[in-house]
Every structure is written in C-alpha cells, then in structure tokens.
Design a protein around this motif. Structure first.
Motif, PDB file in Angstrom:
ATOM      1  N   SER A  33      53.710  41.396  -4.616  1.00 36.10           N
ATOM      2  CA  SER A  33      53.470  41.560  -6.046  1.00 36.10           C
ATOM      3  C   SER A  33      53.123  40.233  -6.702  1.00 36.10           C
ATOM      4  N   ALA A  34      53.645  39.161  -6.154  1.00 33.88           N
ATOM      5  CA  ALA A  34      53.354  37.836  -6.721  1.00 33.88           C
ATOM      6  C   ALA A  34      51.881  37.488  -6.543  1.00 33.88           C
ATOM      7  N   ALA A  35      51.354  37.726  -5.335  1.00 34.67           N
ATOM      8  CA  ALA A  35      49.953  37.400  -5.064  1.00 34.67           C
ATOM      9  C   ALA A  35      49.013  38.265  -5.900  1.00 34.67           C
ATOM     10  N   LEU A  36      49.452  39.484  -6.220  1.00 40.36           N
ATOM     11  CA  LEU A  36      48.627  40.384  -7.024  1.00 40.36           C
ATOM     12  C   LEU A  36      48.886  40.222  -8.520  1.00 40.36           C
ATOM     13  N   GLN A  37      49.805  39.305  -8.860  1.00 40.37           N
ATOM     14  CA  GLN A  37      50.176  39.035 -10.251  1.00 40.37           C
ATOM     15  C   GLN A  37      50.733  40.295 -10.931  1.00 40.37           C
ATOM     16  N   LEU A  38      51.628  40.974 -10.196  1.00 40.46           N
ATOM     17  CA  LEU A  38      52.218  42.210 -10.696  1.00 40.46           C
ATOM     18  C   LEU A  38      53.736  42.123 -10.854  1.00 40.46           C
ATOM     19  N   ASP A  39      54.279  40.935 -10.802  1.00 41.13           N
ATOM     20  CA  ASP A  39      55.734  40.783 -10.836  1.00 41.13           C
ATOM     21  C   ASP A  39      56.367  41.411 -12.074  1.00 41.13           C
ATOM     22  N   ILE A 198      44.809  44.735 -12.110  1.00 42.42           N
ATOM     23  CA  ILE A 198      44.040  44.295 -10.942  1.00 42.42           C
ATOM     24  C   ILE A 198      42.552  44.216 -11.280  1.00 42.42           C
ATOM     25  N   ASN A 199      42.053  45.245 -11.934  1.00 41.75           N
ATOM     26  CA  ASN A 199      40.633  45.274 -12.281  1.00 41.75           C
ATOM     27  C   ASN A 199      40.269  44.170 -13.277  1.00 41.75           C
ATOM     28  N   ALA A 200      41.213  43.833 -14.145  1.00 43.30           N
ATOM     29  CA  ALA A 200      40.965  42.749 -15.097  1.00 43.30           C
ATOM     30  C   ALA A 200      40.780  41.425 -14.369  1.00 43.30           C
ATOM     31  N   GLN A 201      41.535  41.241 -13.288  1.00 43.28           N
ATOM     32  CA  GLN A 201      41.397  40.017 -12.498  1.00 43.28           C
ATOM     33  C   GLN A 201      39.986  39.915 -11.918  1.00 43.28           C
ATOM     34  N   VAL A 202      39.450  41.053 -11.506  1.00 39.81           N
ATOM     35  CA  VAL A 202      38.094  41.068 -10.957  1.00 39.81           C
ATOM     36  C   VAL A 202      37.091  40.747 -12.060  1.00 39.81           C
ATOM     37  N   THR A 203      37.260  41.408 -13.206  1.00 40.60           N
ATOM     38  CA  THR A 203      36.334  41.200 -14.327  1.00 40.60           C
ATOM     39  C   THR A 203      36.330  39.736 -14.781  1.00 40.60           C
ATOM     40  N   LEU A 204      37.509  39.139 -14.800  1.00 42.78           N
ATOM     41  CA  LEU A 204      37.634  37.747 -15.248  1.00 42.78           C
ATOM     42  C   LEU A 204      37.398  36.745 -14.117  1.00 42.78           C
ATOM     43  N   GLU A 205      37.025  37.268 -12.965  1.00 46.21           N
ATOM     44  CA  GLU A 205      36.755  36.436 -11.790  1.00 46.21           C
ATOM     45  C   GLU A 205      37.967  35.589 -11.392  1.00 46.21           C
ATOM     46  N   MET A 206      39.130  36.225 -11.494  1.00 50.78           N
ATOM     47  CA  MET A 206      40.379  35.551 -11.126  1.00 50.78           C
ATOM     48  C   MET A 206      40.971  36.142  -9.840  1.00 50.78           C
ATOM     49  N   ALA A 207      40.318  37.139  -9.279  1.00 51.37           N
ATOM     50  CA  ALA A 207      40.849  37.811  -8.096  1.00 51.37           C
ATOM     51  C   ALA A 207      40.747  36.927  -6.868  1.00 51.37           C
ATOM     52  N   THR A 208      41.772  36.980  -6.035  1.00 44.07           N
ATOM     53  CA  THR A 208      41.814  36.201  -4.802  1.00 44.07           C
ATOM     54  C   THR A 208      41.389  37.075  -3.632  1.00 44.07           C
ATOM     55  N   ALA A 209      41.333  36.463  -2.456  1.00 40.88           N
ATOM     56  CA  ALA A 209      40.986  37.211  -1.245  1.00 40.88           C
ATOM     57  C   ALA A 209      42.032  38.284  -0.965  1.00 40.88           C
ATOM     58  N   VAL A 210      43.286  37.982  -1.282  1.00 38.90           N
ATOM     59  CA  VAL A 210      44.364  38.952  -1.086  1.00 38.90           C
ATOM     60  C   VAL A 210      44.141  40.172  -1.989  1.00 38.90           C
ATOM     61  N   THR A 211      43.771  39.904  -3.219  1.00 34.12           N
ATOM     62  CA  THR A 211      43.506  40.985  -4.168  1.00 34.12           C
ATOM     63  C   THR A 211      42.315  41.816  -3.704  1.00 34.12           C
ATOM     64  N   GLU A 212      41.289  41.160  -3.219  1.00 37.66           N
ATOM     65  CA  GLU A 212      40.100  41.855  -2.744  1.00 37.66           C
ATOM     66  C   GLU A 212      40.445  42.796  -1.599  1.00 37.66           C
ATOM     67  N   THR A 213      41.274  42.315  -0.675  1.00 38.73           N
ATOM     68  CA  THR A 213      41.695  43.160   0.452  1.00 38.73           C
ATOM     69  C   THR A 213      42.510  44.345  -0.042  1.00 38.73           C
ATOM     70  N   PHE A 214      43.400  44.103  -0.985  1.00 36.07           N
ATOM     71  CA  PHE A 214      44.231  45.174  -1.558  1.00 36.07           C
ATOM     72  C   PHE A 214      43.346  46.252  -2.169  1.00 36.07           C
ATOM     73  N   ILE A 215      42.357  45.842  -2.965  1.00 38.61           N
ATOM     74  CA  ILE A 215      41.455  46.789  -3.617  1.00 38.61           C
ATOM     75  C   ILE A 215      40.673  47.598  -2.584  1.00 38.61           C
ATOM     76  N   ARG A 216      40.139  46.933  -1.582  1.00 37.00           N
ATOM     77  CA  ARG A 216      39.341  47.612  -0.570  1.00 37.00           C
ATOM     78  C   ARG A 216      40.169  48.657   0.170  1.00 37.00           C
ATOM     79  N   GLU A 217      41.377  48.290   0.558  1.00 35.72           N
ATOM     80  CA  GLU A 217      42.229  49.224   1.305  1.00 35.72           C
ATOM     81  C   GLU A 217      42.701  50.370   0.415  1.00 35.72           C
ATOM     82  N   LEU A 218      43.024  50.076  -0.854  1.00 36.21           N
ATOM     83  CA  LEU A 218      43.458  51.144  -1.758  1.00 36.21           C
ATOM     84  C   LEU A 218      42.307  52.112  -2.030  1.00 36.21           C
TER      85      LEU A 218
END
Length: 250
Positions: A33-39, A198-218
């Motif tokens: 949750s920390a890497a996804l900024q969901l704490d 999560i989608n806001a991180q993508v829109t703001l170009e703040m998403a990390t590789a970990v977030t990208e993997t999470f999105i793809r798998e979900l």
C-alpha cells in the motif's frame, strides 16, 4: 501508461464480488500500500473486506437444517420405540408390568402422536411428557417397564434438538438479506476511491513501475470478470442460464 478500467460491481454475484475484492487486496499486498500511495485508505478497505467475508460465512443454515432434520428423526424413533414398548407391555403376563404400562400409556395418550406436530409443538410436548414421566410414581412405573434409559435418551435428544434449532435461528436472524448488500455498499466506494487515486497518479505522471504493474495485473482480472458477466448476460437473454444474478443488487 494505462489506467484501471471500470467495472460494474453491482452486476456481480455475492461470491464473485467478494473474490474480486480479494484479488484487489492481493494485488495491493503484492505491490504494498505504501508503494501505491494507499496507506490512508487501505485500512478501511481491509476492514470492509473482512466484514463482507464474515457476512458470507454466516450462511450455515442449510448444514444445520440437515442436522436438525436428522435429530428430529432420531427423537421420533425413540418416542416410537417407547410407545411400542409400552403397548407391548400392556399384554405382559406379569401383572405389575401390565399395570405400569396402563399408567404410563395414559400419560403418553395425553400428548398424542408428537411425530405429527411442528418442531416447536413437538419439543414442548416431549418436554412436558418427560417431566411427567420423571415424577416419582411414574418414574417407578418406567423402571418396572425397563424404559428409564430410553426416557433419559429421549430427554437428551429433545434438549439437543432445541439447542441446535435455536442456534440456527440465531444465525439466520443475523443473516438478513440486507447484510451482504450493506457490506458491499460499504466496500464499493472505498474501491472506487482506490481506483481514482491510482488513476490520478497516472494522469499526473507520478505512477511508478510498481503502480504500472499493479494496474496491468488488475486490468487482466477486470477483463476476466467482464467476460464472465457478459457471457452470463448472453445466456440469460437466450434462456440458457440456470441461476439468476444474486438479488443483493436489487
């Protein structure tokens, strides 16, 4: 970078809905949750998921119903055995046994054939019957007939039956049809909030590789559920589906 695709949660059956949320939870745990900024929102999600699980686990009614039916058959059999033993003893060549049988049969006749009564009526009748048979004079007659142990067995079977019936009633009372819907209504907005974050991180170009993997798998999981729902809708429209969507969404 792709964003989390939408999914219509209301179309899911209860078990599907819960499993989807478990899939989401597993994905968050994998990424953390920390890497996804969901704490700040993840604790509420896990709490709501636990409630949904607990509500689904309450559904033990069918299992206990089978046990209740079996116990009822057992006490009916014991009652019948006692009744037949008493009737047979009426013809005993031993006068004391015949007299004892007459006395005990009068008590049995007061309550009628309990096997044809409703559960509650039968339970009450057997309770009162046992109380009468345990009275000093009647207990002596039962001893003369050699049915004391059978009377005790019927008493315990009746106690066990009533306890199990009460246990099932308590569980069914807790499992209101709105309970599952309430837990779904609680967790769905939390999930949507997670998606927005999560989608806001993508829109703001703040998403990390970990977030990208999470999105793809979900999204792969969401596609699977979407395909399942679409296939079911198709079967339902053609009249081939065996079971309808859970009424929880109504």
């Amino acid at each position: 970078m792709e964003i989390i695709r939408p999914i219509t949660l209301a179309r899911m059956r209860n078990n599907e809905h819960y499993q989807f949320m478990v899939d989401v939870d597993n994905g968050i745990k994998k990424a953390t949750s920390a890497a996804l900024q969901l704490d700040t929102v993840y604790p509420a999600f896990t709490s709501a998921l636990a409630k949904e699980n607990a509500t689904l686990l309450i559904d033990q009614g069918s299992v206990k119903t089978e046990q209740i039916t079996a116990l009822d058959v057992t006490r009916d059999r014991t009652w019948s055995a006692l009744n037949e033993r008493i009737k047979a003893s009426l013809m005993s060549p031993i006068e004391a046994e015949a007299e004892a049988a007459k006395a005990v049969k009068r008590i049995f006749d007061l309550y009628g054939s309990v096997r044809n009564m409703s559960y509650n009526e039968e339970s009450a009748a057997i309770t009162n019957l046992i109380e009468d048979l345990e009275k000093t004079k009647n207990a002596a007659d039962c001893a003369t007939l050699g049915i004391t142990a059978w009377v005790a067995a019927l008493k315990q079977q009746n106690i066990d039956f009533q306890a199990l019936l009460e246990s099932r009633n308590v569980e069914l009372a807790a499992k209101d049809s709105g309970d599952v819907k309430a837990t779904r209504d609680e967790i769905d907005p939390i999930y949507q909030n997670i998606v927005k974050r999560i989608n806001a991180q993508v829109t703001l170009e703040m998403a990390t590789a970990v977030t990208e993997t999470f999105i793809r798998e979900l999204n792969q999981r969401i596609k699977y559920y979407d395909d399942t729902l679409s296939a079911r809708t198709g079967r339902s429209s053609s009249g081939d589906e065996d079971s309808p969507v859970d009424p929880v969404v109504e």
